[in-house]
Design an enzyme around this catalytic site. Structure first.
Site, PDB file in Angstrom:
ATOM      1  N   ARG A   1       0.843  -1.206   0.000  1.00 39.86           N
ATOM      2  CA  ARG A   1       0.000   0.000   0.000  1.00 39.86           C
ATOM      3  C   ARG A   1       0.877   1.255   0.000  1.00 39.86           C
ATOM      4  NH1 ARG A   1      -3.260  -3.540   3.295  1.00 39.86           N
ATOM      5  NH2 ARG A   1      -2.227  -2.869   5.208  1.00 39.86           N
TER       6      ARG A   1
ATOM      7  N   PHE B   1     -11.288  -6.238  -5.840  1.00 39.32           N
ATOM      8  CA  PHE B   1     -11.289  -6.987  -4.577  1.00 39.32           C
ATOM      9  C   PHE B   1     -10.808  -6.032  -3.485  1.00 39.32           C
ATOM     10  CE2 PHE B   1     -10.019  -9.813  -8.080  1.00 39.32           C
ATOM     11  CZ  PHE B   1     -11.073 -10.719  -8.080  1.00 39.32           C
TER      12      PHE B   1
ATOM     13  N   ASP C   1     -15.893  -4.561  -4.886  1.00 43.90           N
ATOM     14  CA  ASP C   1     -15.886  -5.703  -3.981  1.00 43.90           C
ATOM     15  C   ASP C   1     -17.290  -6.279  -3.939  1.00 43.90           C
ATOM     16  OD1 ASP C   1     -13.687  -6.711  -1.767  1.00 43.90           O
ATOM     17  OD2 ASP C   1     -15.738  -7.192  -1.170  1.00 43.90           O
ATOM     18  N   SER C   2     -17.391  -7.568  -3.622  1.00 45.19           N
ATOM     19  CA  SER C   2     -18.713  -8.199  -3.562  1.00 45.19           C
ATOM     20  C   SER C   2     -19.320  -8.139  -2.166  1.00 45.19           C
ATOM     21  CB  SER C   2     -18.624  -9.664  -4.018  1.00 45.19           C
ATOM     22  OG  SER C   2     -17.708 -10.381  -3.206  1.00 45.19           O
TER      23      SER C   2
ATOM     24  N   ASP D   1      -6.113  -7.839  -6.150  1.00 44.75           N
ATOM     25  CA  ASP D   1      -5.725  -8.484  -4.893  1.00 44.75           C
ATOM     26  C   ASP D   1      -6.820  -9.464  -4.484  1.00 44.75           C
ATOM     27  OD1 ASP D   1      -4.291  -9.115  -2.636  1.00 44.75           O
ATOM     28  OD2 ASP D   1      -4.951  -7.370  -1.493  1.00 44.75           O
TER      29      ASP D   1
ATOM     30  N   CYS E   1      -2.182 -14.582  -2.893  1.00 41.39           N
ATOM     31  CA  CYS E   1      -1.899 -15.016  -1.526  1.00 41.39           C
ATOM     32  C   CYS E   1      -2.108 -16.526  -1.406  1.00 41.39           C
ATOM     33  CB  CYS E   1      -2.788 -14.280  -0.526  1.00 41.39           C
ATOM     34  SG  CYS E   1      -4.551 -14.570  -0.742  1.00 41.39           S
TER      35      CYS E   1
END
Length: 395
Positions: free
Chosen positions: A206, A225, A247-248, A297, A337
């Site tokens: 970030r 995301f 984003d969901s 991400d 990740c």
């Protein structure tokens, strides 16, 4: 003292310092959940002291390779003290810090994060679960804090035969808090946020985003995301004119909106979309929209190597679409990740995505976890986060 005897030639990984013993390596022996056992070679030579997990494929997680070591409260306290002391000279620009990083700190199955004056602990295997009260008391003593929240709701606990547990382990009070990072503020809730409350492992990434925004002069940024908007805050802090966050999760986007307000940015500089990322990328492509910077991400798509093939297709698809939406000289920040996707495979996936998109891209920077998420040399599985910063070559 219960003894685990290995099959012939199955001691090699332990001799290299790897902290796991899989069920298929064991010839005989057992123990209760979390019980300390002595691990021996087929010839009876001492190899390690470890915590036994009767239901897990990882049947033993090593506490110590020292035969003279006694695994007790004093041992655990010293491991915690050592882990906390390791972070002291790192000069981390945040009051959100990982204090214990499991196997890499010699405390397999234990994660501890600090968010301001709140500690959050996650017990993911039988060893730390058995010593939970001792570990909790020692953590408060060593940090001087009074509140410890438990977030033992990781899916891996089911593999250990452990139920999910959340709630105050020590102290009580509000679970929402604000941490400071790289000069800005980020609100979170340790009871409701992902992992232990937030993605501390992306702190440096970030910070890098803010630097790139300043140097490249990003106008339009797309954060996919986006969760609670950490990269969105970073981009605006670096001077980006506008950030679109997708984003969901509606609640995560509300927290992202609050974080934009918390840092004093004009609301008109941020747009939030509660939507599917893949569908949104395709819609933007059909509309002819483009961006100066895009962040990908996604959540963990391949927890193990067995899931790698399916995850590779998903990673390739979103990266292909992102490359198509990227302006010439634009920058893509793309991450995985997934423990089942190594850095070499990840780079190959992203390279294939660029090729399919008809884009020539170069790697500007490789990224990974922050220094407070160390990786033991003998435990490469601990290095799960990998990132690439790529520029679409003009022309």
């Amino acid at each position: 003292m219960k003894i685990i005897r290995l099959k012939p030639a199955k001691e090699k990984s332990l001799l290299r310092g790897h902290p796991w013993v899989f069920d298929g390596a064991i010839a005989k022996g057992g123990g209760d959940a979390g019980e300390t056992v002595r691990v021996e070679s087929a010839e009876g030579a001492f190899l390690a002291w470890g915590a036994y997990s009767p239901q897990s494929r990882i049947r033993v997680r090593v506490w110590s390779f020292d035969e003279g070591q006694r695994i007790d409260a004093a041992f655990l306290r010293e491991r915690l003290r050592r882990a906390i002391a390791l972070r002291a000279p790192l000069a981390i620009a945040s009051d959100g810090v990982r204090l214990v990083h499991g196997e890499s700190d010699g405390l397999p199955g234990l994660v501890v994060d600090r968010y301001g004056d709140i500690l959050v602990a996650q017990f993911t295997s039988c060893g730390p679960e058995r010593w939970k009260a001792v570990l909790a008391d020692a953590l408060l003593e060593l940090t001087g804090l009074s509140r410890l929240y438990e977030r033992s709701d990781a899916s891996s606990r089911a593999l250990e035969g452990l139920p999910e547990v959340t709630g105050w382990l020590r102290g009580a009070g509000e679970t929402a808090c604000v941490i400071h990072e790289n000069g800005w503020k980020l609100g979170l809730d340790v009871a409701l946020g992902h992992k232990t409350g937030y993605y501390l492992d992306q702190r440096d990434s970030r910070g890098d985003m803010a630097d790139y925004a300043r140097r490249f002069g990003f106008q339009q940024v797309l954060n996919c995301f986006s969760y609670t908007g950490g990269f969105s805050v970073a981009a605006l802090a670096g001077g980006a004119q506008h950030v679109t966050s997708i984003d969901s999760s509606g609640p995560a986007l509300e927290r992202a909106r609050a974080n934009i307000d918390l840092n004093g940015f004009e609301p008109a500089r941020a747009t939030f979309l509660d939507a599917d990322v893949n569908a949104s990328l395709r819609r933007f492509l059909a509309e002819g929209r483009t961006f100066d910077a895009i962040v990908l991400d996604p959540p963990k798509l391949a927890p193990t190597v067995a899931h790698a093939e399916r995850a590779a297709r998903a990673y390739k698809d979103i990266n292909r679409l992102a490359f198509k939406l990227l302006n010439p000289a634009g920058v893509l920040f793309t991450y995985s990740c997934s423990g089942g996707i190594g850095i070499e495979l990840f780079q190959k996936i992203v390279a294939s995505a660029a090729s399919d998109a008809g884009v020539d891209a170069v790697i500007l920077q490789r990224q990974g976890g922050t220094a407070d998420h160390p990786t033991a040399l003998a435990f490469p599985e601990g290095e799960y986060l990998k990132g690439l910063v790529l520029m679409r070559r003009p022309g």
